[in-house]
Design a protein around this motif. Structure first.
Motif, short mmCIF file in Angstrom:
data_model
loop_
_atom_site.label_atom_id
_atom_site.label_comp_id
_atom_site.label_asym_id
_atom_site.label_seq_id
_atom_site.Cartn_x
_atom_site.Cartn_y
_atom_site.Cartn_z
N HIS A 174 0.82 -1.23 0.00
CA HIS A 174 0.00 0.00 0.00
C HIS A 174 0.85 1.27 0.00
CE1 HIS A 174 -2.97 -2.97 1.12
NE2 HIS A 174 -2.32 -3.23 2.25
N ILE A 175 2.04 1.24 -0.57
CA ILE A 175 2.97 2.37 -0.47
C ILE A 175 2.92 3.23 -1.73
CG2 ILE A 175 5.40 3.00 -0.28
CD1 ILE A 175 5.72 0.40 1.38
N CYS A 179 6.59 8.45 -2.85
CA CYS A 179 7.06 8.83 -1.52
C CYS A 179 8.58 8.96 -1.52
CB CYS A 179 6.63 7.78 -0.50
SG CYS A 179 7.37 7.99 1.13
N HIS A 185 8.47 5.36 6.17
CA HIS A 185 8.56 4.86 7.53
C HIS A 185 9.41 3.60 7.59
CE1 HIS A 185 4.38 6.91 8.06
NE2 HIS A 185 5.37 7.76 8.26
N SER A 188 7.55 0.51 6.90
CA SER A 188 7.25 0.28 5.49
C SER A 188 8.45 -0.31 4.77
CB SER A 188 6.82 1.59 4.82
OG SER A 188 5.60 2.05 5.36
N GLN A 268 -2.65 2.78 -2.83
CA GLN A 268 -1.26 3.05 -2.44
C GLN A 268 -1.13 4.48 -1.93
OE1 GLN A 268 0.09 0.71 -6.31
NE2 GLN A 268 1.89 1.28 -5.12
N ARG A 269 -1.42 4.63 -0.64
CA ARG A 269 -1.39 5.96 -0.03
C ARG A 269 -0.41 6.06 1.13
NH1 ARG A 269 -5.81 9.09 -1.48
NH2 ARG A 269 -7.47 8.03 -2.63
N GLN A 270 0.12 4.93 1.56
CA GLN A 270 0.96 4.94 2.76
C GLN A 270 2.40 5.35 2.46
OE1 GLN A 270 0.73 1.30 5.03
NE2 GLN A 270 -1.48 1.14 4.81
N HIS A 271 3.05 5.80 3.51
CA HIS A 271 4.48 6.07 3.47
C HIS A 271 5.17 5.13 4.46
CE1 HIS A 271 4.31 10.46 1.75
NE2 HIS A 271 3.66 9.59 1.01
#
Length: 271
Positions: A174-175, A179, A185, A188, A268-271
């Motif tokens: 989900h990255i 980014c 992170h 991640s 895919q919104r996570q960092h």
């Protein structure tokens, strides 16, 4: 260009067939004849991959005893029962029963053990190697302003990772591919690394890239299997405009750092 699992699979097969055996080394094409003659008749003692590079060591009484191969975009290394060489075979390794034929490589050279060490020092952590050091890679990622999608393709950081694994591990975790490394992170990064280790090992075992989880397989979703010579069942790679297997949104596509990037914006919104 073959991704790292292909080279590890080739190294395993060469080891199974030739390790500890005297081999004939030749250049049917003629372009590598002089170098081939230096190791012809010697014992093949080890074959190993590091990222997209293959190193074959010979027990030869000369300093240049390592064959260094990079297949590049069009190279291939076929292994089959011995038969007359067909086509432009740069290097043939043969024991009388089996032959490994190298065609069209980007790089093919004999080097010393010291030169091999220098070459591998320039490569990043290989998820398929037991001696991989992901901590060193994390430190470099954490200091970089480049997007994680670009960093994953940097062979001095992630050796052996190519376009398919890059796109798929970012989706599976989900990255956001855009980014910056310094905003990623630690959790991640560790998830990316663990996924690469697992998926690339499956690639070595099966000889193809499959990344979809059981609940998204063709059988579970009652959909036709994917037909593509570049790989098996995937979430986003080469699926631009098609519905995401998870959320249904169209898979996006762009060129990032000169390479094709595929991703799903809602997933895919996570960092």
């Amino acid at each position: 260009m073959p991704e790292g699992h292909v080279l590890h699979r080739l190294a395993q097969r060469i080891g199974e067939l030739f390790d500890g055996h005297p081999v004939q080394v030749s250049s049917p094409q003629g372009r590598f004849s002089e170098s081939a003659a230096l190791v012809d008749g010697s014992t093949l003692r080890n074959a190993e991959a590091w990222g997209k590079h293959l190193f074959i060591d010979f027990d030869a009484p000369i300093p240049t005893e390592v064959l260094h191969i990079h297949l590049g975009l069009i190279g291939s290394l076929g292994i089959a029962p011995t038969a007359p060489a067909i086509g432009q075979v740069r290097v043939r390794i043969c024991d009388g029963q089996w032959a490994a034929d190298l065609r069209g490589p980007q790089l093919c050279r004999l080097i010393t053990v010291e030169q091999k060490a220098l070459a591998t020092q320039k490569l990043g952590a290989d998820p398929l190697r037991a001696d991989a050091d992901p901590e060193r890679t994390w430190q470099r990622v954490h200091r970089s302003a480049r997007p994680i999608a670009a960093l994953l393709m940097d062979q001095s950081m992630f050796a052996g990772v190519g376009n398919i694994y890059r796109a798929e591990v970012l989706f599976r975790n989900h990255i956001d591919p855009h980014c910056p490394g310094r905003q990623l992170h630690r959790e991640s990064f560790e998830a990316i690394w663990a996924d690469l280790v697992a998926l690339m090992a499956i690639g070595v075992r099966d000889g193809r890239i499959d990344t979809v989880r059981p609940e998204h397989s063709p059988e579970a979703m009652h959909r036709p299997p994917r037909v593509d010579a570049h790989g098996g069942e995937v979430y986003v790679y080469r699926r631009e405009g098609q519905p995401c297997l998870v959320c249904g949104a169209p898979v996006r596509h762009e060129v990032l750092s000169g390479r094709q990037l595929f991703w799903c914006a809602p997933c895919q919104r996570q960092h």
